[in-house]
Each structure stands twice: as structure tokens, then as C-alpha cells.
Design a protein around this motif. Sequence first.
Motif, PDB file in Angstrom:
ATOM      1  N   GLU A  41       6.718   9.151  -3.545  1.00 31.46           N
ATOM      2  CA  GLU A  41       5.790   8.074  -3.200  1.00 31.46           C
ATOM      3  C   GLU A  41       6.551   6.805  -2.834  1.00 31.46           C
ATOM      4  OE1 GLU A  41       1.830   7.178  -5.132  1.00 31.46           O
ATOM      5  OE2 GLU A  41       2.974   5.400  -5.750  1.00 31.46           O
ATOM      6  N   VAL A  42       6.196   6.263  -1.702  1.00 32.13           N
ATOM      7  CA  VAL A  42       6.793   5.032  -1.199  1.00 32.13           C
ATOM      8  C   VAL A  42       5.649   4.069  -0.890  1.00 32.13           C
ATOM      9  CG1 VAL A  42       8.116   4.027   0.712  1.00 32.13           C
ATOM     10  CG2 VAL A  42       8.786   6.236  -0.228  1.00 32.13           C
TER      11      VAL A  42
ATOM     12  N   GLU B 162       0.847  -1.193   0.000  1.00 35.40           N
ATOM     13  CA  GLU B 162       0.000   0.000   0.000  1.00 35.40           C
ATOM     14  C   GLU B 162       0.881   1.241   0.000  1.00 35.40           C
ATOM     15  OE1 GLU B 162      -1.012   0.493   4.664  1.00 35.40           O
ATOM     16  OE2 GLU B 162      -1.759  -1.317   3.701  1.00 35.40           O
ATOM     17  N   VAL B 163       0.325   2.341  -0.460  1.00 28.15           N
ATOM     18  CA  VAL B 163       1.063   3.596  -0.426  1.00 28.15           C
ATOM     19  C   VAL B 163       1.271   3.972   1.033  1.00 28.15           C
ATOM     20  CG1 VAL B 163       1.021   6.052  -1.017  1.00 28.15           C
ATOM     21  CG2 VAL B 163       0.191   4.352  -2.664  1.00 28.15           C
ATOM     22  N   TYR B 164       2.509   4.291   1.359  1.00 29.58           N
ATOM     23  CA  TYR B 164       2.873   4.631   2.731  1.00 29.58           C
ATOM     24  C   TYR B 164       2.358   6.031   3.053  1.00 29.58           C
ATOM     25  CZ  TYR B 164       5.885   5.996   6.632  1.00 29.58           C
ATOM     26  OH  TYR B 164       6.356   6.455   7.831  1.00 29.58           O
TER      27      TYR B 164
ATOM     28  N   ILE C  85       8.720  -3.549   4.571  1.00 28.23           N
ATOM     29  CA  ILE C  85       9.601  -3.337   3.426  1.00 28.23           C
ATOM     30  C   ILE C  85       9.072  -2.106   2.687  1.00 28.23           C
ATOM     31  CG2 ILE C  85      10.459  -4.299   1.254  1.00 28.23           C
ATOM     32  CD1 ILE C  85       9.873  -7.106   2.496  1.00 28.23           C
ATOM     33  N   TYR C  86       9.864  -1.056   2.634  1.00 22.63           N
ATOM     34  CA  TYR C  86       9.473   0.218   2.031  1.00 22.63           C
ATOM     35  C   TYR C  86      10.176   0.347   0.689  1.00 22.63           C
ATOM     36  CZ  TYR C  86       7.640   1.174   6.635  1.00 22.63           C
ATOM     37  OH  TYR C  86       6.924   1.105   7.795  1.00 22.63           O
TER      38      TYR C  86
ATOM     39  N   PHE D  11       4.246  -5.645   4.525  1.00 19.39           N
ATOM     40  CA  PHE D  11       4.708  -6.192   5.799  1.00 19.39           C
ATOM     41  C   PHE D  11       4.801  -7.702   5.727  1.00 19.39           C
ATOM     42  CE2 PHE D  11       2.640  -2.182   6.723  1.00 19.39           C
ATOM     43  CZ  PHE D  11       3.618  -1.548   7.485  1.00 19.39           C
ATOM     44  N   THR D  12       5.811  -8.223   6.396  1.00 18.78           N
ATOM     45  CA  THR D  12       5.992  -9.667   6.500  1.00 18.78           C
ATOM     46  C   THR D  12       6.733  -9.962   7.794  1.00 18.78           C
ATOM     47  OG1 THR D  12       6.796 -11.641   5.370  1.00 18.78           O
ATOM     48  CG2 THR D  12       8.121  -9.661   5.111  1.00 18.78           C
TER      49      THR D  12
END
Length: 105
Positions: free
Chosen positions: A66-67, A52-54, A77-78, A71-72
Amino acid sequence: MSSSGQNEGLRHYEVLLARSVKERLLGIPSRDDARRIARRLRMLEVAPAMGEVYEPVYESAMPDHEVRVTFTGHYGIYYTIDETAGTVGVEFLEDCRRDPMRKFS
């Protein structure tokens, strides 16, 4: 990459890791987390839009571009996507149990 039937027709992106991400990967104490991260990085090769967009709660934590984040395990992870170049640039790997205000600094 793979020429198996299930991967035909999928666009493959090159996943590029920032130096800091490579260093953090070497220091992950949990094998399970390391495996999950490696699996998620492979998934980004074919499905980079999975994250998703951070959008941080605090304006001061907002990056200047845009980043996306996925998640895992205990990790976020960005990354960015460059459609033209066909690359995914992993900029930051965060242990989500740590201070969120130190991202991108």
C-alpha cells in the motif's frame, strides 16, 4: 519536535526519504515547488493520512504494497506509513508532468 501549544497532543512521525527522493529534491528547478514539497513533507510528520491510497489506472503500475500519494505544486509524493514504528517512508517523488508508467521501477 516542537513544544508549542498548537502541536501538543499530536503524534509526530519521522519522515524518511529514499535516496532517489533526496536526489530528486536537489534537482528541482523551481524554488516555489521546492518550498511546497518541503512544507508538505513537514505536514506528513503530523498528518500522514492526508494523502489518498494510490490506485493507478493501469494494473502494471500497482506497487506490491500500500502506497499513499499527496500532491503539491507539480509534484506527487508517494509514501507509506508505519504506525508501529511511527515513520513515514517517502518512496518516490514524481514530477506529474512526466511519464506515470515509470513509478516504482
